[in-house]
Design a protein around this motif. Structure first.
Motif, PDB file in Angstrom:
ATOM      1  N   LYS A 297       0.848  -1.182   0.000  1.00 14.09           N
ATOM      2  CA  LYS A 297       0.000   0.000   0.000  1.00 14.09           C
ATOM      3  C   LYS A 297       0.888   1.237   0.000  1.00 14.09           C
ATOM      4  CE  LYS A 297      -4.140  -1.689   2.178  1.00 14.09           C
ATOM      5  NZ  LYS A 297      -5.144  -1.458   3.206  1.00 14.09           N
ATOM      6  N   VAL A 298       0.483   2.218  -0.791  1.00 12.36           N
ATOM      7  CA  VAL A 298       1.221   3.467  -0.847  1.00 12.36           C
ATOM      8  C   VAL A 298       0.624   4.412   0.182  1.00 12.36           C
ATOM      9  CG1 VAL A 298       1.864   5.401  -2.315  1.00 12.36           C
ATOM     10  CG2 VAL A 298       1.691   3.118  -3.283  1.00 12.36           C
ATOM     11  N   ASP A 299       1.492   4.988   0.984  1.00 12.43           N
ATOM     12  CA  ASP A 299       1.066   5.926   2.008  1.00 12.43           C
ATOM     13  C   ASP A 299       0.431   7.138   1.336  1.00 12.43           C
ATOM     14  OD1 ASP A 299       0.770   7.296   4.381  1.00 12.43           O
ATOM     15  OD2 ASP A 299       2.860   7.968   4.452  1.00 12.43           O
ATOM     16  N   PRO A 300      -0.802   7.507   1.707  1.00 10.79           N
ATOM     17  CA  PRO A 300      -1.470   8.653   1.057  1.00 10.79           C
ATOM     18  C   PRO A 300      -0.670   9.951   1.205  1.00 10.79           C
ATOM     19  CG  PRO A 300      -2.975   7.537   2.566  1.00 10.79           C
ATOM     20  CD  PRO A 300      -1.650   6.870   2.697  1.00 10.79           C
TER      21      PRO A 300
END
Length: 104
Positions: free
Chosen positions: A60-63
Motif C-alpha cells: 500500500k502506498v502511504d497517502p
C-alpha cells in the motif's frame, strides 16, 4: 454486478493449503471458490519462502507520500515552465536591437 476481491491473510492461506493437503485440492478449491492455479501459486511460494511467501505481494502506498510526490511533480513542472519562459525571453532580447539606431 462486479465481484468483490477477496483478501486472504497469510494465516488463512496457510490453513487453506493445509486443508487442501488433507482433504484434496479439488475439494478445497470448490469449497472456497478458488482457482486451482492460485492454490498452486500459494503452495509454491510457501515451499520456497515459508510463511513470508504468503504475504500479499502488493504494498500500500502511504497517502501522505503520494500527496508529496504529486506536489513534487507539480512543482517540477512549474520550474520547467519558468525555465523555458526565461530562455525564450532571453532569446528574444538577443534578437531585439536596443539603442537609438532602431528602425521600423
Amino acid at each position: 454486478m462486479k465481484k468483490a476481491r477477496r483478501v486472504f491473510s497469510p494465516e488463512d492461506r496457510l490453513s487453506i493449503l493445509e486443508e487442501a493437503k488433507r482433504e484434496g485440492q479439488a475439494f478445497t478449491c470448490r469449497k472456497y471458490n478458488l482457482s486451482p492455479s492460485l492454490v498452486d501459486r500459494w503452495k509454491k511460494k510457501y515451499l520456497s519462502q515459508g510463511i513470508k511467501g504468503l504475504q500479499p505481494s502488493y504494498h500500500k502506498v502511504d497517502p501522505e507520500k503520494r500527496a508529496l510526490e504529486e506536489e513534487n511533480a507539480r512543482l517540477r513542472r512549474i520550474i520547467a515552465n519558468q525555465a523555458l519562459e526565461l530562455e525564450v525571453k532571453s532569446e528574444l532580447l538577443k534578437k531585439t536591437p536596443i539603442g537609438p539606431g532602431k528602425r521600423s
